[in-house]
Design a protein around this motif. Structure first.
Motif, PDB file in Angstrom:
ATOM      1  N   GLU A 130       1.279  -1.099  -0.496  1.00  0.00           N
ATOM      2  CA  GLU A 130       0.226   0.309   0.001  1.00  0.00           C
ATOM      3  C   GLU A 130       0.852   1.339   0.140  1.00  0.00           C
ATOM      4  OE1 GLU A 130      -3.551  -2.377   1.881  1.00  0.00           O
ATOM      5  OE2 GLU A 130      -2.076  -0.730   3.451  1.00  0.00           O
ATOM      6  N   LEU A 131       2.037   1.304   1.123  1.00  0.00           N
ATOM      7  CA  LEU A 131       2.889   2.199   0.832  1.00  0.00           C
ATOM      8  C   LEU A 131       3.628   2.525   0.018  1.00  0.00           C
ATOM      9  CD1 LEU A 131       3.656   4.799   2.312  1.00  0.00           C
ATOM     10  CD2 LEU A 131       5.172   3.304   3.444  1.00  0.00           C
ATOM     11  N   LYS A 132       4.051   1.778  -1.290  1.00  0.00           N
ATOM     12  CA  LYS A 132       4.345   1.040  -2.755  1.00  0.00           C
ATOM     13  C   LYS A 132       3.636   2.293  -3.434  1.00  0.00           C
ATOM     14  CE  LYS A 132       7.615  -2.548  -1.941  1.00  0.00           C
ATOM     15  NZ  LYS A 132       8.223  -3.924  -3.332  1.00  0.00           N
ATOM     16  N   GLN A 133       2.573   1.605  -3.481  1.00  0.00           N
ATOM     17  CA  GLN A 133       1.335   2.976  -4.215  1.00  0.00           C
ATOM     18  C   GLN A 133       1.024   3.862  -4.000  1.00  0.00           C
ATOM     19  OE1 GLN A 133      -2.473  -0.024  -3.534  1.00  0.00           O
ATOM     20  NE2 GLN A 133      -2.480  -0.607  -5.916  1.00  0.00           N
ATOM     21  N   ALA A 134       0.931   4.347  -2.611  1.00  0.00           N
ATOM     22  CA  ALA A 134       0.855   6.117  -2.440  1.00  0.00           C
ATOM     23  C   ALA A 134       2.394   6.458  -3.402  1.00  0.00           C
ATOM     24  CB  ALA A 134       1.154   5.912  -1.247  1.00  0.00           C
TER      25      ALA A 134
ATOM     26  N   ALA B 223      -2.403  13.587  -6.913  1.00  0.00           N
ATOM     27  CA  ALA B 223      -3.701  13.808  -5.664  1.00  0.00           C
ATOM     28  C   ALA B 223      -4.692  13.012  -5.761  1.00  0.00           C
ATOM     29  CB  ALA B 223      -3.711  14.642  -5.428  1.00  0.00           C
ATOM     30  N   ASP B 224      -5.515  12.982  -7.302  1.00  0.00           N
ATOM     31  CA  ASP B 224      -6.160  12.402  -7.412  1.00  0.00           C
ATOM     32  C   ASP B 224      -6.825  10.750  -6.938  1.00  0.00           C
ATOM     33  OD1 ASP B 224      -5.016  12.560  -9.484  1.00  0.00           O
ATOM     34  OD2 ASP B 224      -6.895  12.573 -10.925  1.00  0.00           O
ATOM     35  N   VAL B 225      -5.281  10.282  -8.172  1.00  0.00           N
ATOM     36  CA  VAL B 225      -5.721   8.914  -7.627  1.00  0.00           C
ATOM     37  C   VAL B 225      -4.695   8.236  -5.832  1.00  0.00           C
ATOM     38  CG1 VAL B 225      -3.999   6.954  -8.401  1.00  0.00           C
ATOM     39  CG2 VAL B 225      -4.055   8.977 -10.201  1.00  0.00           C
ATOM     40  N   LEU B 226      -4.267   9.113  -5.427  1.00  0.00           N
ATOM     41  CA  LEU B 226      -4.197   8.732  -4.200  1.00  0.00           C
ATOM     42  C   LEU B 226      -5.603   8.927  -3.369  1.00  0.00           C
ATOM     43  CD1 LEU B 226      -1.430  11.243  -3.266  1.00  0.00           C
ATOM     44  CD2 LEU B 226      -1.470   8.294  -3.592  1.00  0.00           C
ATOM     45  N   ASP B 227      -6.258   9.710  -3.666  1.00  0.00           N
ATOM     46  CA  ASP B 227      -7.913   9.695  -2.881  1.00  0.00           C
ATOM     47  C   ASP B 227      -8.163   8.557  -3.952  1.00  0.00           C
ATOM     48  OD1 ASP B 227      -7.936  12.449  -2.170  1.00  0.00           O
ATOM     49  OD2 ASP B 227      -8.023  13.006  -3.889  1.00  0.00           O
TER      50      ASP B 227
ATOM     51  N   THR C 229      15.930   8.652   2.647  1.00  0.00           N
ATOM     52  CA  THR C 229      14.526   9.370   1.437  1.00  0.00           C
ATOM     53  C   THR C 229      15.655   9.223   0.667  1.00  0.00           C
ATOM     54  OG1 THR C 229      16.565  11.035   3.416  1.00  0.00           O
ATOM     55  CG2 THR C 229      14.195  10.443   3.811  1.00  0.00           C
ATOM     56  N   GLN C 230      17.060   9.504   0.249  1.00  0.00           N
ATOM     57  CA  GLN C 230      17.754   9.846  -1.018  1.00  0.00           C
ATOM     58  C   GLN C 230      17.354   8.621  -1.334  1.00  0.00           C
ATOM     59  OE1 GLN C 230      19.626  11.880  -2.445  1.00  0.00           O
ATOM     60  NE2 GLN C 230      18.358  11.098  -4.773  1.00  0.00           N
ATOM     61  N   MET C 231      17.132   7.558  -1.208  1.00  0.00           N
ATOM     62  CA  MET C 231      16.806   6.463  -2.161  1.00  0.00           C
ATOM     63  C   MET C 231      15.766   6.444  -2.274  1.00  0.00           C
ATOM     64  SD  MET C 231      18.900   2.988  -0.189  1.00  0.00           S
ATOM     65  CE  MET C 231      18.710   1.973  -0.221  1.00  0.00           C
ATOM     66  N   LEU C 232      15.202   6.562  -1.778  1.00  0.00           N
ATOM     67  CA  LEU C 232      13.650   6.592  -2.171  1.00  0.00           C
ATOM     68  C   LEU C 232      13.131   7.747  -2.980  1.00  0.00           C
ATOM     69  CD1 LEU C 232      11.740   6.242   2.293  1.00  0.00           C
ATOM     70  CD2 LEU C 232      11.823   4.844  -0.010  1.00  0.00           C
ATOM     71  N   ARG C 233      13.398   8.880  -2.636  1.00  0.00           N
ATOM     72  CA  ARG C 233      13.734  10.024  -3.605  1.00  0.00           C
ATOM     73  C   ARG C 233      13.751   9.217  -5.265  1.00  0.00           C
ATOM     74  NH1 ARG C 233      15.457  13.314  -0.444  1.00  0.00           N
ATOM     75  NH2 ARG C 233      17.687  13.822  -1.365  1.00  0.00           N
ATOM     76  N   ASP C 234      14.808   8.204  -5.513  1.00  0.00           N
ATOM     77  CA  ASP C 234      15.722   7.802  -6.699  1.00  0.00           C
ATOM     78  C   ASP C 234      14.577   6.738  -6.929  1.00  0.00           C
ATOM     79  OD1 ASP C 234      17.148   9.520  -6.743  1.00  0.00           O
ATOM     80  OD2 ASP C 234      19.208   8.335  -5.656  1.00  0.00           O
ATOM     81  N   ILE C 235      14.280   6.213  -6.418  1.00  0.00           N
ATOM     82  CA  ILE C 235      12.761   4.311  -6.565  1.00  0.00           C
ATOM     83  C   ILE C 235      12.041   5.125  -6.712  1.00  0.00           C
ATOM     84  CG2 ILE C 235      11.839   2.585  -5.707  1.00  0.00           C
ATOM     85  CD1 ILE C 235      15.038   2.316  -4.026  1.00  0.00           C
ATOM     86  N   TYR C 236      11.420   6.071  -5.946  1.00  0.00           N
ATOM     87  CA  TYR C 236       9.708   6.051  -6.477  1.00  0.00           C
ATOM     88  C   TYR C 236       9.647   7.550  -7.061  1.00  0.00           C
ATOM     89  CZ  TYR C 236       9.588   2.046  -3.592  1.00  0.00           C
ATOM     90  OH  TYR C 236       9.586   1.035  -3.133  1.00  0.00           O
TER      91      TYR C 236
ATOM     92  N   ALA D 102      13.922  -1.432   4.358  1.00  0.00           N
ATOM     93  CA  ALA D 102      14.213  -1.014   5.288  1.00  0.00           C
ATOM     94  C   ALA D 102      14.062   0.659   5.454  1.00  0.00           C
ATOM     95  CB  ALA D 102      15.524  -1.063   6.192  1.00  0.00           C
ATOM     96  N   ALA D 103      14.035   1.671   4.807  1.00  0.00           N
ATOM     97  CA  ALA D 103      13.721   2.510   4.388  1.00  0.00           C
ATOM     98  C   ALA D 103      12.045   2.220   3.965  1.00  0.00           C
ATOM     99  CB  ALA D 103      14.261   3.358   2.967  1.00  0.00           C
ATOM    100  N   LEU D 104      11.557   1.630   3.823  1.00  0.00           N
ATOM    101  CA  LEU D 104      10.614   1.607   3.513  1.00  0.00           C
ATOM    102  C   LEU D 104       9.442   1.691   5.012  1.00  0.00           C
ATOM    103  CD1 LEU D 104       8.758  -0.145   0.388  1.00  0.00           C
ATOM    104  CD2 LEU D 104       8.807   2.219   0.588  1.00  0.00           C
TER     105      LEU D 104
END
Length: 692
Positions: free
Chosen positions: A592-596, A603-607, A644-651, A678-680
């Motif tokens: 679920e977090l990956k989807q977000a 924002a409309d998809v997140l809703d 946080t850098q890894m998450l920005r680069d991935i997602y 672990a970052a997730l």
């Protein structure tokens, strides 16, 4: 393990032997001196270091000379004196066609033949020499006193002390402990390998100068042709090869434990193993080529130690992490009960254990290198020309912003003249400087240096330092770093690799009870220092400047390492999460977090996603909260800047696949996956905690 394809000469397609300069020089000196009598060369080193290759190179050198060269394999030909003499007899028959008459005793015949001409006797696998030691010293060598025979003995074990202290043969004995390749020698080898330049660089960095690992890694790459060869696939291919020497499973476990300790005696080792070793089992460790005896017990050769740790971490990650934590607690507990030299060794060892948690890639420091610098030595006047050259050319700009650029060289001269103990130098195997940092110790004799070259630094240091400026030079405990540079003209060393090694060496020095101070406006340094346990200190100077301190005068070694681990280790961070945070992400699973994250800009998809219902927030609110966390200069605990850098680069960026990202972070795919997971988890915990 010193045979065939694992020798140094197998690294290039043609026979290309490098190194052995001292050993070959000794041979040339003996050959060039017709008056040279009988001598013994003892060649020693860990399995795979190149002993057999050296003997083969010596044999090649003497092939076309008038010197008789004989080769013996000590595994069977040193068992008894008769085996030894019989092997020499067969060698004489093979090389010269000579045969002993049946009525001539064997020993006089061998002595007579060896005395007739200059002879070199190459003995490989000489571990069993001690079986014949008494006979050789009392019955064989005295008969060759006036002859000219060079014995070259290759063995994993050092020559027994009885040889070195023998009143007659001690002076005729020379020892040649083989060393690892220098980085320059590794690159000389690789230059003829046919591999791509970037792969050569990574092999040089990861093989750590060990000939066997170097040879096997190059061979491994050659069998995998094509555009998809990558350094991330370099395996720890030596573990099984080295452990062929170990038959008992309890010894294997003891070696794993020993790989996590700088050294261990019997009691210490039994504190960590599942089944305690008896005395005979413990002593059996000394028979292994890669186990070294020390004043405190046994230590593993550092290359083998690293390979065993990596293999254990790969196959049993949870057990490895738990054992490493126990070892750290043990070293931290004993830290203040050992002498300063041992403290520095333990500090360096702990940093090595936590290398994988440090940022592999950083603007100023690459912590993935396994290069071991040369022996630490204090600054000397002969170093100054190197330091000036590096300061002139370095792109690693660690200089204090409060020192004018035109004053750099003059300031370095003044520090060298008035405060030489403030210069920390990283050296190569030859003792040549590779990098340095220079600072001013805060005491009465150095206050004028700050007033002349960095007057703006004095108010930043604060009024509490005024009394320190009056201290006698003999009792300083605080140093302020002003200059640093690395040698950028050596292609085999990356500047950020040297930066990391310099930082680690300086940190080890600080652990002896000192305080380091650095003032900077560089955001890269501001992100690096917290990872090493530096504290940010408020000051009254310009807001653009940050004052960092690493203070070991009051802080304990254990406290410092815990700060480092909290900044970098997902495992330790999770252990220390407050009870409220633990489990708060139970209702927000990873998918679920990956989807977000994948739809964070929509924002409309997140809703419409489950995460909106779980968190009871609108898509726009979720977007703002997560973006704020991922772009924060100081991310909320337990998230780290690297995560946080890894998450920005991935997602968010999504411009590279996972393999490319792993390469860019200098991580294996497995490590990158583990760190991103672990970052997730940390983001989920922080997100739930922030929302309530």
């Amino acid at each position: 393990m010193d045979q065939g394809p694992v020798s140094r000469s197998s690294i290039a397609p043609h026979r290309h032997v490098i190194g052995f300069a001292n050993e070959m020089k000794g041979l040339e000196e003996w050959l060039a001196n017709p008056e040279a009598g009988t001598q013994l060369f003892s060649v020693t080193g860990i399995g795979g270091i190149g002993k057999t290759t050296l003997l083969m190179e010596m044999a090649r050198r003497t092939r076309d000379s008038s010197v008789l060269t004989l080769w013996l394999d000590g595994r069977g030909e040193l068992a008894t004196s008769h085996n030894f003499l019989q092997s020499l007899e067969m060698g004489l028959e093979s090389e010269l066609g000579r045969r002993r008459h049946a009525d001539v005793p064997l020993l006089p015949y061998i002595v007579s033949e060896l005395s007739r001409q200059r002879t070199i006797l190459l003995i490989d696998n000489g571990e069993e020499l001690d079986r014949m030691e008494g006979w050789l010293l009392s019955s064989f060598l005295p008969r060759l006193d006036t002859a000219s025979v060079l014995f070259v003995m290759a063995s994993r074990k050092e020559l027994p002390v009885t040889w070195l202290t023998n009143p007659y043969w001690g002076d005729r004995t020379r020892t040649f402990p083989l060393r690892l390749f220098t980085r320059e020698e590794v690159h000389e080898y690789l230059s003829g390998s046919g591999l791509e330049a970037d792969i050569q660089m990574d092999i040089a960095r990861k093989a750590e100068g060990y000939p066997l690992l170097l040879a096997l890694t190059v061979d491994w790459f050659r069998t995998r042709r094509g555009p998809h060869r990558s350094s991330r696939d370099i395996p720890a291919i030596l573990s099984a090869e080295l452990l062929r020497e170990v038959s008992a499973p309890e010894l294997h476990q003891a070696l794993v434990v020993l790989s996590l300790l700088p050294e261990a005696d019997h009691a210490t080792l039994n504190h960590f193993v599942e089944r305690e070793l008896d005395e005979s089992e413990f002593n059996a460790l000394s028979t292994l080529s890669f186990v070294q005896a020390t004043s405190r017990g046994f230590a593993l050769h550092h290359v083998v130690s690293r390979l065993l740790r990596e293999d254990y971490a790969e196959h049993s990650p949870l057990k490895f992490q738990e054992l490493r934590k126990r070892v750290f607690d043990f070293l931290a507990e004993r830290f203040h009960g050992v002498n300063k030299r041992q403290q520095m060794r333990d500090a360096a060892h702990v940093l090595e254990l936590y290398r994988e948690f440090l940022p592999a890639a950083h603007a100023y420091a690459n912590f993935s290198s396994h290069f071991r610098p040369g022996e630490f030595r204090l600054y000397g006047p002969e170093d100054l020309p190197y330091l000036h050259r590096y300061l002139e050319a370095s792109v690693l700009d660690w200089q204090n912003e409060l020192v004018w650029m035109e004053d750099y060289h003059e300031l370095l001269d003044r520090i060298a003249e008035h405060c030489p103990e403030g210069i920390c130098i990283l050296r190569d195997d030859r003792g040549i400087p590779l990098a340095f940092c220079a600072g001013v110790w805060l005491h009465a004799s150095t206050k004028s240096l700050l007033e002349r070259y960095a007057p703006g630094l004095i108010p930043i240091l604060g009024h509490g330092e005024e009394g320190r400026h009056e201290q006698a030079p003999e009792t300083p405990d605080s140093i302020c770093i002003l200059l640093a540079a690395v040698d950028v003209d050596r292609p085999m060393y990356r500047p950020e690799e040297l930066g990391a090694l310099l930082m680690q060496q300086w940190l080890v020095q600080m652990t002896s009870g000192l305080r380091g101070i650095i003032v900077t406006a560089d955001p890269h340094l501001d992100s690096l220092f917290p990872m090493f346990g530096f504290n940010q200190v408020k000051h009254t100077g310009p807001s653009a400047l940050t004052k960092w301190e690493l203070d070991f005068r009051q802080s304990t070694f254990s406290e410092w390492i815990h700060r480092v681990i909290r900044q970098t280790s997902p495992v330790e961070a999770e252990r220390e999460l407050p009870l409220k945070q633990k489990g708060t992400d139970a209702g927000l699973n990873a998918s679920e977090l990956k989807q977000a994250l994948l739809h964070l800009t929509e924002a409309d998809v997140l809703d419409q996603l489950p995460v909106a219902g779980r968190l009871n927030k609108s898509g726009a609110e979720i977007k703002a909260i997560i973006l704020g966390m991922l772009t924060a200069e100081d991310p909320p605990y337990p998230l780290t800047p690297l995560e946080t850098q890894m998450l920005r680069d991935i997602y968010l960026h999504q411009d590279r696949n996972r393999n490319q990202l792993a390469d860019s972070y200098f991580m294996s795919r497995t490590t990158f996956y583990r760190r991103s997971q672990a970052a997730l988890r940390h983001l989920a915990a922080v997100l739930r905690n922030a929302i309530g």
